[in-house]
Scaffold this motif. Structure first.
Motif, PDB file in Angstrom:
ATOM      1  N   ASP A  55      67.816  11.927 -37.928  1.00  0.00           N
ATOM      2  CA  ASP A  55      67.033  11.899 -36.606  1.00  0.00           C
ATOM      3  C   ASP A  55      67.826  12.540 -35.501  1.00  0.00           C
ATOM      4  OD1 ASP A  55      64.799  10.813 -37.778  1.00  0.00           O
ATOM      5  OD2 ASP A  55      65.616   8.659 -37.816  1.00  0.00           O
ATOM      6  N   ALA A  56      69.037  12.164 -35.406  1.00  0.00           N
ATOM      7  CA  ALA A  56      69.769  12.786 -34.185  1.00  0.00           C
ATOM      8  C   ALA A  56      69.585  14.149 -34.206  1.00  0.00           C
ATOM      9  CB  ALA A  56      71.273  12.248 -34.241  1.00  0.00           C
ATOM     10  N   GLU A 108      66.413  15.462 -33.209  1.00  0.00           N
ATOM     11  CA  GLU A 108      66.231  15.324 -31.725  1.00  0.00           C
ATOM     12  C   GLU A 108      66.968  16.379 -31.099  1.00  0.00           C
ATOM     13  OE1 GLU A 108      64.324  12.967 -30.358  1.00  0.00           O
ATOM     14  OE2 GLU A 108      65.188  13.012 -28.171  1.00  0.00           O
ATOM     15  N   ARG A 125      65.600  19.273 -28.400  1.00  0.00           N
ATOM     16  CA  ARG A 125      66.027  19.246 -27.114  1.00  0.00           C
ATOM     17  C   ARG A 125      66.417  20.835 -26.984  1.00  0.00           C
ATOM     18  NH1 ARG A 125      69.821  14.554 -26.091  1.00  0.00           N
ATOM     19  NH2 ARG A 125      68.292  12.572 -26.517  1.00  0.00           N
ATOM     20  N   ALA A 130      64.202  14.243 -14.984  1.00  0.00           N
ATOM     21  CA  ALA A 130      64.229  13.440 -16.106  1.00  0.00           C
ATOM     22  C   ALA A 130      62.967  12.850 -16.239  1.00  0.00           C
ATOM     23  CB  ALA A 130      65.220  12.694 -16.487  1.00  0.00           C
ATOM     24  N   VAL A 178      68.791   8.811 -31.591  1.00  0.00           N
ATOM     25  CA  VAL A 178      68.731  10.081 -30.946  1.00  0.00           C
ATOM     26  C   VAL A 178      69.762  10.475 -30.326  1.00  0.00           C
ATOM     27  CG1 VAL A 178      65.903   9.611 -31.014  1.00  0.00           C
ATOM     28  CG2 VAL A 178      67.389   8.900 -29.159  1.00  0.00           C
ATOM     29  N   LEU A 179      70.965   9.829 -30.405  1.00  0.00           N
ATOM     30  CA  LEU A 179      72.079  10.149 -29.739  1.00  0.00           C
ATOM     31  C   LEU A 179      72.606  11.413 -29.970  1.00  0.00           C
ATOM     32  CD1 LEU A 179      73.946   6.351 -29.185  1.00  0.00           C
ATOM     33  CD2 LEU A 179      72.128   7.825 -27.511  1.00  0.00           C
ATOM     34  N   ASP A 224      75.438  10.618 -24.911  1.00  0.00           N
ATOM     35  CA  ASP A 224      74.407  11.496 -24.808  1.00  0.00           C
ATOM     36  C   ASP A 224      73.924  11.718 -23.558  1.00  0.00           C
ATOM     37  OD1 ASP A 224      71.871  12.509 -24.827  1.00  0.00           O
ATOM     38  OD2 ASP A 224      71.538  11.736 -26.841  1.00  0.00           O
ATOM     39  N   VAL A 281      71.807  13.445 -21.709  1.00  0.00           N
ATOM     40  CA  VAL A 281      70.433  13.387 -21.445  1.00  0.00           C
ATOM     41  C   VAL A 281      69.869  11.984 -21.120  1.00  0.00           C
ATOM     42  CG1 VAL A 281      67.992  13.879 -21.820  1.00  0.00           C
ATOM     43  CG2 VAL A 281      69.856  15.481 -22.279  1.00  0.00           C
ATOM     44  N   ARG A 282      70.280  11.083 -22.323  1.00  0.00           N
ATOM     45  CA  ARG A 282      69.690   9.839 -22.288  1.00  0.00           C
ATOM     46  C   ARG A 282      70.650   9.032 -21.149  1.00  0.00           C
ATOM     47  NH1 ARG A 282      65.639   7.959 -25.784  1.00  0.00           N
ATOM     48  NH2 ARG A 282      65.079   9.743 -26.742  1.00  0.00           N
ATOM     49  N   ARG A 284      71.623   9.992 -18.508  1.00  0.00           N
ATOM     50  CA  ARG A 284      71.207  10.445 -17.242  1.00  0.00           C
ATOM     51  C   ARG A 284      69.973   9.605 -16.923  1.00  0.00           C
ATOM     52  NH1 ARG A 284      68.319  14.164 -15.194  1.00  0.00           N
ATOM     53  NH2 ARG A 284      68.847  15.256 -13.387  1.00  0.00           N
ATOM     54  N   GLN A 285      69.245   9.566 -18.054  1.00  0.00           N
ATOM     55  CA  GLN A 285      67.829   8.752 -17.527  1.00  0.00           C
ATOM     56  C   GLN A 285      68.304   7.231 -17.366  1.00  0.00           C
ATOM     57  OE1 GLN A 285      65.673   8.883 -21.213  1.00  0.00           O
ATOM     58  NE2 GLN A 285      64.212   7.608 -20.307  1.00  0.00           N
TER      59      GLN A 285
END
Lengths: 209, 491
Positions: A148-149, A152, A156, A208, B340-341, B381, B383-384, B386-387
């Motif tokens: 999944d990573a 993802e 991205r 974001a 999703v990391l 991660d 992006v995450r 940062r969120q």
């Protein structure tokens, strides 16, 4: 209209209201045909030529991804844009790997939809060489597929590359039209206000979500 | 919240149960040894008394034999006279036997009276022999009646000797009686001592048992009950042993374990809840995003063709439409943030400055002062993360209010890389403290109620956490921390 010829766009969407709004957005600029499922879409594609196919992922009978595969095989000149109501990394990665030009998550703004179609059918984009499949990870054919990573991360990268490609395309568009916003807008099938909004957005990338 | 549980191992503990056991057993063994020693001493005294009695008996035998020998010696003198001086060999033998008995008796006795009596016997016996040799024997070989007369005259010597022997016998008998009395006393004392020893030993054993039961069996029972309660699933239970020994240490370890289990369980429940919410979100995303597409599509299609008043109204509708999308996205993000990391080395200072810069448009109109300080890195991660930081800082700006301050500090401790976001707002009301991170919980007009829960889910997926507290004096402080250990592992 000094710009592009009206593109022939096929919208495949089972939900009537969504089909309606997509047609309403695209119809002023492009030649739109809409249908509710993949079988009809394939029949239409066999009957005439389309520049772009916008398809939902979840469809009755044949899925959007299966339709994508069929279009790539039988009508390779048609650019395919995949839309889904449930933004899902795996679907997105699969769609991009199968050769979709765009993966759009509903709800999509009218500006964005028009930009996506314009980019998909405009030879300018081809010159920029921004085929998204180059950025998307190729999911292996086996059942387990990538983690999944990984999916993802690939998605991205694809999104980042799409953003960069949009920025480049808009810049190229302006260059081609000698910096004339109205001309550029006309060429892209957008109204000048919409193009200005897109330029603002892509000049300074949004925060974001 | 993950306040690190107080582990018993951290406290200095004296391990005294072993010492206690050794003490109790050595107490009992020591008492037994003492008792046996005393018994042995008493037995030795009894033995000595018995020896003394036996010795007295033997001396009495010798004294009686001596009496008999003297009488025989005198009898043989008479026989010599009657026989007219025939031979002396029988007499000599009897005299030698009497002398030998006297020597043996003298060698064994230590009583002064007996020694004196024996001395008298020796003198009398020598006199008896001298009279016989000088007067009786020559007369016997000549004039018999003179000899008989002389023999009769020495009879009182024999009587005297007999009296001395009787005295000796009486003395010895007295000594024997004394020894017997002493022996009986000793035996009685020994019996009494034995009874006392038995009682004391029994008491000692009982005391040792009581001691061990109090200090070993009872805490063991408490531990067993406590472990059973914990085992039955009541992780809130606590084993109440605070003694500074092995049992206290074990109880503390079990308590700490229960606490950790409870925290873990709470997290599992929470993540299961979030996953459930995510599944629901995934299910309804499709159903909601399609209507949103229709709404947003028409709104965005027509925004350039409207008069200003209507455009303003529909812009608000569009904004709320997008918020609906954010809510669905947020719920989807909660469902599985950990898969999703995409970790990479992240400069937290740069990340915070970037977030602050992007939030300036929100801070400026409210005249909120934003400051970023410190430095640290993390493997995360970007992006995450940062969120998550974006959510915290945006919340802080909103909480700080007009002319407020938001202080973002980046730092690192031994275990964590930390970003703390402090504001000068009203702080966290105590009644909301437990619900801050609850999905869909919000106190703000335009809030989705997902910002903090999504942020925490993201940070927890990194192995970190977000902690909330009130500042010193004013405002609230949110501390986002990420483990440093993982950052170092892939350097």
């Amino acid at each position: 209209m000094s710009g592009l010829p009206r593109a022939r766009v096929l919208v495949v969407e089972d939900r009537g209201s969504v089909r309606g709004v997509l047609s309403a957005i695209l119809a002023p600029v492009h030649e739109v045909t809409a249908c509710a499922d993949g079988a009809v879409a394939l029949a239409l594609l066999a009957a005439r030529e389309f520049d772009a196919v916008i398809t939902d992922v979840r469809l009755p009978g044949m899925s959007g991804l299966e339709l994508l595969r069929a279009v790539r095989r039988h009508a390779p000149r048609a650019r395919v844009l995949v839309m889904t109501a449930w933004a899902n990394a795996r679907d997105a990665a699969a769609a991009l790997a199968l050769g979709a030009r765009e993966y759009l998550a509903k709800p999509v703004d009218a500006d964005d939809l028009l930009l996506a179609v314009a980019r998909a059918v405009d030879p300018l984009a081809g010159a920029e060489g921004d085929a998204p499949e180059a950025a998307a990870g190729q999911p292996s054919g086996s059942g387990s597929g990538p983690g999944d990573a990984e999916v993802e991360a690939a998605l991205r990268r694809a999104e980042a590359s799409r953003e960069a490609a949009s920025r480049r395309w808009l810049a190229a568009l302006l260059r081609t039209c000698g910096g004339d916003l109205a001309a550029a807008a006309a060429r892209a099938g957008l109204n000048p206000a919409a193009l200005q909004r897109l330029l603002d957005r892509y000049a300074a990338p949004g925060e974001a979500p | 919240m993950t306040a690190s549980p107080p582990t018993g191992a951290a406290l200095p503990r004296r391990f005294s149960t072993r010492r206690r056991l050794v003490l109790a057993f050595s107490g009992v063994v020591g008492a037994m040894l003492l008792v046996f020693g005393l018994q042995a001493l008493a037995l030795r005294r009894i033995d000595r008394s018995v020896d003394a009695m036996e010795d007295g008996d033997e001396q009495m035998q010798l004294a009686l034999q001596l009496g008999a020998a003297i009488h025989e010696q005198y009898g043989l003198q008479g026989q010599y006279v009657l026989d007219g001086g025939a031979e002396l060999t029988g007499y000599e033998a009897a005299r030698a036997r009497a002398a030998s008995l006297l020597d043996r008796l003298e060698a064994r006795t230590h009583t002064p009276q007996v020694v004196a009596a024996l001395g008298a016997i020796r003198v009398a016996s020598a006199e008896l022999d001298r009279v016989f040799r000088e007067q009786v024997a020559p007369a016997a070989r000549g004039v018999a009646p003179v000899a008989a007369l002389a023999h009769d005259r020495s009879h009182p010597l024999v009587t005297g000797i007999q009296r001395s022997i009787d005295d000796t016998l009486a003395q010895l008998q007295g000594a024997i009686a004394a020894s017997r009395g002493e022996l009986e006393d000793l035996e009685r004392a020994l019996l009494r001592g034995l009874a006392v020893v038995l009682a004391v030993t029994a008491a000692l054993l009982a005391a040792a048992m009581l001691y061990l039961s109090r200090s070993v069996a009872r805490p063991l029972a408490v531990l067993t009950r406590g472990a059973a309660v914990l085992g039955s699933g009541d992780l809130g239970a606590r084993i109440a042993i605070d003694t500074p020994d092995e049992f206290g240490a074990l109880a503390a370890e079990l308590n700490a374990m229960a606490l950790r289990l409870r925290e873990h369980q709470a997290r599992l429940v929470e993540s299961e809840k979030l996953a459930g919410l995510g599944r629901v979100a995934a299910g309804i995303a499709h159903e909601i995003n399609n209507p949103l597409q229709v709404m947003l599509g028409y709104l965005s299609l027509n925004r350039d063709h409207l008069d200003r008043g209507l455009a303003g109204q529909l812009a608000a509708v569009e904004e709320e439409t997008l918020r609906c999308k954010q809510i669905v996205d947020g719920m989807l993000a909660l469902s599985r943030p950990e898969v999703v990391l995409a970790r990479q080395r992240v400069d937290l200072r740069v990340l915070c400055e970037d977030v602050a810069e992007r939030l300036l448009p929100q801070a400026r109109p409210a005249a909120v002062r934003l400051a970023v300080s410190g430095a640290a890195e993390a493997l995360a991660d970007g992006v995450r993360l940062r969120q998550a930081v974006f959510n915290l800082v945006r919340n802080a700006i909103e909480a700080a209010g007009y002319e407020g301050e938001v202080d973002v500090r980046v730092g690192a401790s031994e275990l964590w890389s930390e970003i703390s976001v402090a504001d000068t707002g009203p702080g966290i009301p105590p009644e909301l403290r437990g619900r801050l991170f609850e999905p869909l919980f919000t106190t703000k007009d335009g809030g989705t109620g997902l910002g903090l829960s999504v942020s925490r889910a993201i940070v927890r997926a990194h192995g970190g956490d977000i902690l909330a507290r009130n500042g010193d004096g004013v405002g609230a402080v949110f501390v986002l921390r990420l483990p440093r250990r993982e950052a170092g592992a892939t350097a």
